[in-house]
Design a protein around this motif. Structure first.
Motif, short mmCIF file in Angstrom:
data_model
loop_
_atom_site.label_atom_id
_atom_site.label_comp_id
_atom_site.label_asym_id
_atom_site.label_seq_id
_atom_site.Cartn_x
_atom_site.Cartn_y
_atom_site.Cartn_z
N ARG A 115 8.37 8.39 0.77
CA ARG A 115 10.01 8.69 0.76
C ARG A 115 10.63 8.09 -0.50
NH1 ARG A 115 9.84 5.68 5.64
NH2 ARG A 115 9.59 7.76 6.74
N PHE A 116 11.89 8.66 -0.91
CA PHE A 116 12.52 7.79 -1.81
C PHE A 116 13.94 7.43 -1.25
CE2 PHE A 116 10.61 10.90 -5.26
CZ PHE A 116 9.45 9.99 -5.14
N GLU B 14 7.85 -0.17 9.24
CA GLU B 14 6.36 0.30 9.65
C GLU B 14 5.43 -0.42 8.71
OE1 GLU B 14 6.16 4.67 10.05
OE2 GLU B 14 7.50 4.66 8.05
N PRO B 15 4.00 -0.35 9.01
CA PRO B 15 3.31 -0.87 7.89
C PRO B 15 3.61 -0.04 6.61
CG PRO B 15 2.16 -0.85 9.83
CD PRO B 15 3.36 -0.23 10.24
N THR C 77 10.82 -6.45 -10.31
CA THR C 77 9.84 -7.35 -10.85
C THR C 77 8.89 -7.53 -9.55
OG1 THR C 77 11.21 -9.36 -10.33
CG2 THR C 77 11.51 -8.26 -12.52
N SER C 78 9.12 -7.25 -8.34
CA SER C 78 8.32 -7.41 -7.40
C SER C 78 8.17 -6.45 -6.41
CB SER C 78 9.06 -8.66 -6.31
OG SER C 78 10.54 -8.31 -6.29
N TYR C 79 7.48 -6.45 -5.20
CA TYR C 79 7.45 -5.45 -4.23
C TYR C 79 7.21 -6.02 -3.08
CZ TYR C 79 2.44 -6.16 -4.33
OH TYR C 79 1.05 -6.67 -4.22
N LEU C 80 7.30 -5.40 -1.69
CA LEU C 80 7.55 -5.78 -0.41
C LEU C 80 6.31 -5.09 0.35
CD1 LEU C 80 10.34 -6.04 2.01
CD2 LEU C 80 8.46 -4.89 2.50
N THR C 81 5.50 -5.85 1.08
CA THR C 81 4.57 -5.29 1.91
C THR C 81 4.91 -5.73 3.35
OG1 THR C 81 2.99 -5.68 0.17
CG2 THR C 81 1.99 -5.07 2.35
N ALA C 82 4.97 -4.69 4.27
CA ALA C 82 5.01 -4.89 5.93
C ALA C 82 3.90 -4.71 6.17
CB ALA C 82 6.18 -4.20 6.42
N SER C 83 3.28 -5.49 7.24
CA SER C 83 2.04 -5.33 7.79
C SER C 83 2.11 -4.83 8.98
CB SER C 83 0.86 -6.61 7.75
OG SER C 83 0.91 -6.89 6.46
N LEU D 107 11.17 3.29 -3.31
CA LEU D 107 10.19 4.38 -2.80
C LEU D 107 9.61 3.47 -1.52
CD1 LEU D 107 7.12 3.80 -3.46
CD2 LEU D 107 7.67 4.47 -5.46
N GLN D 108 9.24 4.08 -0.56
CA GLN D 108 8.35 3.44 0.45
C GLN D 108 7.32 4.49 0.85
OE1 GLN D 108 10.25 3.52 4.55
NE2 GLN D 108 9.33 1.50 4.80
N LEU D 109 5.98 3.74 0.65
CA LEU D 109 4.88 4.41 1.02
C LEU D 109 4.07 3.83 2.38
CD1 LEU D 109 2.73 6.33 0.06
CD2 LEU D 109 1.53 4.52 -1.21
N GLN D 110 3.82 4.87 3.26
CA GLN D 110 3.34 4.25 4.65
C GLN D 110 1.75 3.55 4.55
OE1 GLN D 110 3.63 7.12 7.71
NE2 GLN D 110 5.89 7.47 7.47
#
Length: 294
Positions: free
Chosen positions: A29-30, A45-46, A70-76, A97-100
């Motif tokens: 999603r954007f 969500e992850p 310059t960075s990105y976020l990861t949710a586990s 953007l968010q990628l499940q």
């Protein structure tokens, strides 16, 4: 980052008005906004979250995370967060953007890629900010470009999503993601409890019973849970309840008492006090402010 400008352009071509837009690529999603936002309460969500233009602050418990191009976020794991766009304008809107992330796929890639280093330690925070790499950005750009040739999505998207996960796992900063995917690990057992609380947040929560389910002492379970989420199990459940109650008030037109009972509170007055502490206003006033803002 040489690919960031092109990624920004492609996203901007596909989302021309403020809001969140699902795409034809499953799980992608954007998000666009042309002004700095008020705090937005949601449950991550992850997923992998990338900002291509602007900047965003995410609050988890008492911790603050900020990321930009310059960075990105990861949710586990599923995490109740407060997000706020802090850099956006009509001329240069915030774009992200968010990628499940499919944790089964994460595990499969871990098991089939011996070159990916093993995670260190037992657990870790379920939300991580990492430095963006050209290899990850390139893979994401190739995935997003598929939106211009939708007939290619079913064939090429799965492989590109796999490559993206592989690039994320190459970063040692994302050791927590590896831990949450590994069957039998402490982190994965905590993840199962988190999933259970998410599905049954309106039910009474007993820490001793949850600890027994994952074969931990109550003190160890409490400690690991707080390490992952930044809050205690009770605080975690409370965030889920209050966010869902706010959604019910706004979308289902329930009154405060009805919403409080539906999310598991036994006392409307207790609910009102905690709601005010969380959102800054009592339920009725907060609802009027929300409607006025929109």
């Amino acid at each position: 980052m040489k690919h960031n400008g092109e990624l920004t352009e492609v996203i901007g071509n596909h989302i021309r008005t403020d809001g969140t837009q699902e795409t034809d690529i499953p799980g992608l999603r954007f998000i666009r906004t042309s002004e700095n936002s008020e705090p937005v309460y949601s449950v991550y969500e992850p997923s992998l979250c990338i900002v291509t233009q602007g900047s965003k602050v995410v609050m988890l418990g008492k911790e603050t995370f900020q990321y930009d191009p310059t960075s990105y976020l990861t949710a586990s794991v599923h995490l109740p967060i407060t997000g706020q766009v802090v850099e956006a304008s009509p001329q240069i809107p915030y774009l992200s953007l968010q990628l499940q992330l499919d944790m089964n796929q994460v595990l499969e890639i871990l098991q089939s890629s011996p070159q990916i280093g093993k995670p260190k330690g037992e657990s870790g925070r379920g939300l991580v900010i990492s430095r963006m790499s050209e290899s990850l950005l390139d893979a994401v750009l190739r995935l997003v470009r598929l939106l211009d040739t939708p007939q290619d999505i079913p064939v090429l998207s799965p492989g590109l999503q796999r490559e993206i996960i592989y690039r994320v796992l190459q970063d040692e900063q994302n050791d927590p993601l590896k831990k949450f995917a590994l069957i039998g690990s402490q982190a994965q057992r905590i993840a199962k409890v988190i999933d259970q609380i998410n599905r049954n947040f309106d039910q009474p929560l007993r820490v001793e019973e949850l600890a027994q389910q994952v074969r931990m002492s109550s003190s160890s379970f409490y400690s690991y849970f707080k390490e992952v989420t930044g809050m205690s199990p009770i605080q975690y459940q409370k965030q889920l309840r209050l966010q869902e109650a706010r959604r019910l008030l706004f979308t289902e037109e329930l009154n405060a008492a009805e919403a409080s009972f539906q999310v598991g509170y036994e006392s409307p007055s207790h609910f009102s006090r905690e709601y005010t502490r969380k959102f800054g206003l009592p339920p009725g006033q907060d609802l009027r402010r929300l409607r006025g803002t929109l």
